[in-house]
Design an enzyme around this catalytic site. Structure first.
Site, PDB file in Angstrom:
ATOM      1  N   ARG A  51       0.850  -1.205   0.000  1.00 57.75           N
ATOM      2  CA  ARG A  51       0.000   0.000   0.000  1.00 57.75           C
ATOM      3  C   ARG A  51       0.882   1.251   0.000  1.00 57.75           C
ATOM      4  O   ARG A  51       0.552   2.270  -0.594  1.00 57.75           O
ATOM      5  CB  ARG A  51      -0.946  -0.012   1.208  1.00 57.75           C
ATOM      6  CG  ARG A  51      -1.778   1.246   1.339  1.00 57.75           C
ATOM      7  CD  ARG A  51      -3.033   1.123   2.208  1.00 57.75           C
ATOM      8  NE  ARG A  51      -2.954   0.166   3.264  1.00 57.75           N
ATOM      9  CZ  ARG A  51      -2.322   0.323   4.440  1.00 57.75           C
ATOM     10  NH1 ARG A  51      -1.702   1.465   4.700  1.00 57.75           N
ATOM     11  NH2 ARG A  51      -2.320  -0.621   5.357  1.00 57.75           N
ATOM     12  N   ASP A 176      -7.168  19.704 -14.224  1.00 57.92           N
ATOM     13  CA  ASP A 176      -7.490  18.387 -14.770  1.00 57.92           C
ATOM     14  C   ASP A 176      -7.095  18.424 -16.250  1.00 57.92           C
ATOM     15  O   ASP A 176      -7.724  19.103 -17.054  1.00 57.92           O
ATOM     16  CB  ASP A 176      -8.993  18.117 -14.592  1.00 57.92           C
ATOM     17  CG  ASP A 176      -9.400  16.726 -15.072  1.00 57.92           C
ATOM     18  OD1 ASP A 176      -8.678  16.150 -15.913  1.00 57.92           O
ATOM     19  OD2 ASP A 176     -10.451  16.234 -14.628  1.00 57.92           O
ATOM     20  N   LYS A 201      -8.111   7.389 -19.336  1.00 59.88           N
ATOM     21  CA  LYS A 201      -8.386   7.956 -20.654  1.00 59.88           C
ATOM     22  C   LYS A 201      -7.143   7.874 -21.557  1.00 59.88           C
ATOM     23  O   LYS A 201      -6.668   6.790 -21.803  1.00 59.88           O
ATOM     24  CB  LYS A 201      -8.898   9.397 -20.474  1.00 59.88           C
ATOM     25  CG  LYS A 201     -10.007   9.530 -19.403  1.00 59.88           C
ATOM     26  CD  LYS A 201     -11.214   8.713 -19.752  1.00 59.88           C
ATOM     27  CE  LYS A 201     -12.434   8.856 -18.878  1.00 59.88           C
ATOM     28  NZ  LYS A 201     -12.367   8.818 -17.469  1.00 59.88           N
TER      29      LYS A 201
HETATM   30  C1  LIG Z   1     -12.130  15.058 -17.387  1.00 53.98           C
HETATM   31  C2  LIG Z   1     -12.309  13.936 -16.393  1.00 53.98           C
HETATM   32  N1  LIG Z   1     -11.788  14.044 -15.174  1.00 53.98           N
HETATM   33  C3  LIG Z   1     -11.930  13.061 -14.264  1.00 53.98           C
HETATM   34  C4  LIG Z   1     -12.640  11.910 -14.532  1.00 53.98           C
HETATM   35  C5  LIG Z   1     -12.786  10.842 -13.501  1.00 53.98           C
HETATM   36  O1  LIG Z   1     -11.907   9.774 -13.742  1.00 53.98           O
HETATM   37  P1  LIG Z   1     -12.197   8.241 -13.407  1.00 53.98           P
HETATM   38  O2  LIG Z   1     -13.400   7.815 -14.183  1.00 53.98           O
HETATM   39  O3  LIG Z   1     -10.928   7.549 -13.800  1.00 53.98           O
HETATM   40  O4  LIG Z   1     -12.451   8.167 -11.940  1.00 53.98           O
HETATM   41  C6  LIG Z   1     -13.204  11.760 -15.799  1.00 53.98           C
HETATM   42  C7  LIG Z   1     -13.976  10.554 -16.128  1.00 53.98           C
HETATM   43  O5  LIG Z   1     -14.668  10.486 -17.113  1.00 53.98           O
HETATM   44  C8  LIG Z   1     -13.036  12.799 -16.753  1.00 53.98           C
HETATM   45  O6  LIG Z   1     -13.574  12.718 -17.988  1.00 53.98           O
END
Ligand SMILES: Cc1ncc(COP(=O)(O)O)c(C=O)c1O
Length: 385
Positions: A51, A176, A201
């Protein structure tokens, strides 16, 4: 001769991806172990319990830190687990957070339905307007959270300008960067303090895993994020780390192809009589085209179109054959989705109306198939409207 810094593709393939010293294996092994043998009390090879740390994970974290130009990276079990880790590390009761008003729906769901219960206040702001961010700043604002371009409205925020505003108020900027990947946008170079990705992604790129990462810039970030990996435990598994290490090796070539296909599909959709609007930062008609050119080195492959109604969206989505109807994005295959009932359902009707997300919107994550096949598929699907 001055040693030149390695290029992006070289780093993606080699940083943290050095051959295994004990066997010469060219790929990083998956260290499937929960614990590590210790020579004597307090004497180990730097690994004690999985962990806390794992060699496959260490390698991935080195790689992702290098790609974003950060000083540390910490990986988590999902993108949302990574966002959660930031809140656990840097926000406490009485703190204030500013969040872009059309971020991925899971982010406001976490902030409103979990974080608010711990006494953290959140203000949602249209961060494409830097003055609005400035106005929302308070003495207790700790973090400004932005997504650029946003999901699914493809609205951009000027990272450099908003970083300056956040810093002037003593807050940090977290970006993000999931939609662009570090190949097309590097927020830390523009002044951001932390970058988050859903590695699910483009970084993984093959729609076969789930993960998240925070790349950061300060020793205190690294220390707190490592602590939260240990204390809260929402870490990425060794197998998933390996998948992402495998995926990033082709990130540069995939992104070039995603971008090329994205531009071709956006141009096709722009001319289609049934498509009322195309949201794509690479179109000269996009209101922030100039900013897109300035802060990104490509436009990517995320496109949102307005079909006019839920009924039209439904008709079109029932017909697609090469494009797969599903949530998520960033894989080699083209995914097509309906944000109002999928990724942004949690916002509620009013929340969606406030940000301009309609029932007729359809979002495409254009993959790396032959663009002609995708256009043919979209042509026959749009004929159903
Ligand atoms: C732009 C964006 N940020 C964060 C997330 C969240 O990620 P996760 O689905 O891996 O938890 C997503 C998920 O679709 C996303 O499109």
């Amino acid at each position: 001769m001055k040693k030149k810094e390695q290029g992006f593709a070289t780093k993606a393939i080699h940083v943290g991806q050095e051959p295994d010293p004990s066997t010469g294996a060219v790929t990083v092994p998956i260290f499937a172990t929960s614990t590590y043998v210790q020579e004597e009390i307090g004497k180990n090879k730097g690994y004690e319990y999985a962990r806390v740390s794992n060699p496959t994970r260490t390698r991935l974290e080195q790689n992702l830190a290098a790609l974003e130009g950060g000083t540390s990276a910490h990986v988590f079990a999902s993108g949302m687990a990574a966002v959660t880790a930031v809140t656990q590390c840097f926000l406490k009761q009485g703190d204030h957070l500013i969040c872009g008003h059309n971020a991925y729906g899971g982010v406001p769901r976490l902030f409103n339905q979990v974080l608010a219960g711990y006494g953290v206040e959140v203000t949602y702001v249209d961060t494409s307007d830097p003055a609005a961010v400035k106005k929302a700043l308070r003495k207790n604002t700790r973090i400004v959270w932005i997504e650029t371009p946003t999901n699914p409205l493809m609205v951009l925020t000027d990272i450099k300008e908003v970083a300056g505003i956040a810093h002037s108020g003593g807050a940090e900027l977290a970006v993000d960067n999931t939609f662009m990947s570090p190949y097309f946008q590097r927020p830390l170079e523009l002044g951001a303090d932390m970058v988050m990705h859903s590695t699910t992604k483009f970084l993984n790129g093959h729609s076969d895993g789930l993960g998240g990462v925070i790349v950061a810039t300060k020793p205190v970030h690294a220390e707190k994020l490592a602590f939260i990996q240990k204390a809260a435990g929402a870490i990425m598994s060794p197998f998933e780390c390996w998948l992402v290490l495998r995926g990033v090796k082709s990130l540069a070539v995939r992104m070039v192809q995603h971008d090329q296909n994205g531009r071709a599909i956006a141009a096709y959709l722009q001319k289609h009589p049934k498509v009322k609007k195309v949201l794509y930062p690479g179109l000269t008609e996009h209101p922030q085209f100039e900013l897109a050119k300035r802060q990104m080195t490509g436009f990517g492959s995320m496109i949102t179109i307005e079909t006019g109604s839920f009924d039209n969206a439904q008709k079109m989505l029932r017909k697609v054959r090469v494009c797969s109807l599903g949530e998520s994005l960033g894989g080699v295959e083209t995914l097509i989705s309906h944000p109002a009932t999928m990724t942004h359902a949690a916002l509620g009707e009013e929340g969606r109306r406030e940000i301009g997300l309609t029932d007729g919107m359809v979002r495409l994550s254009v993959g790396i198939e032959d663009a002609d096949d995708l256009i043919e598929d979209l042509e026959q699907a749009l004929a159903a409207i």
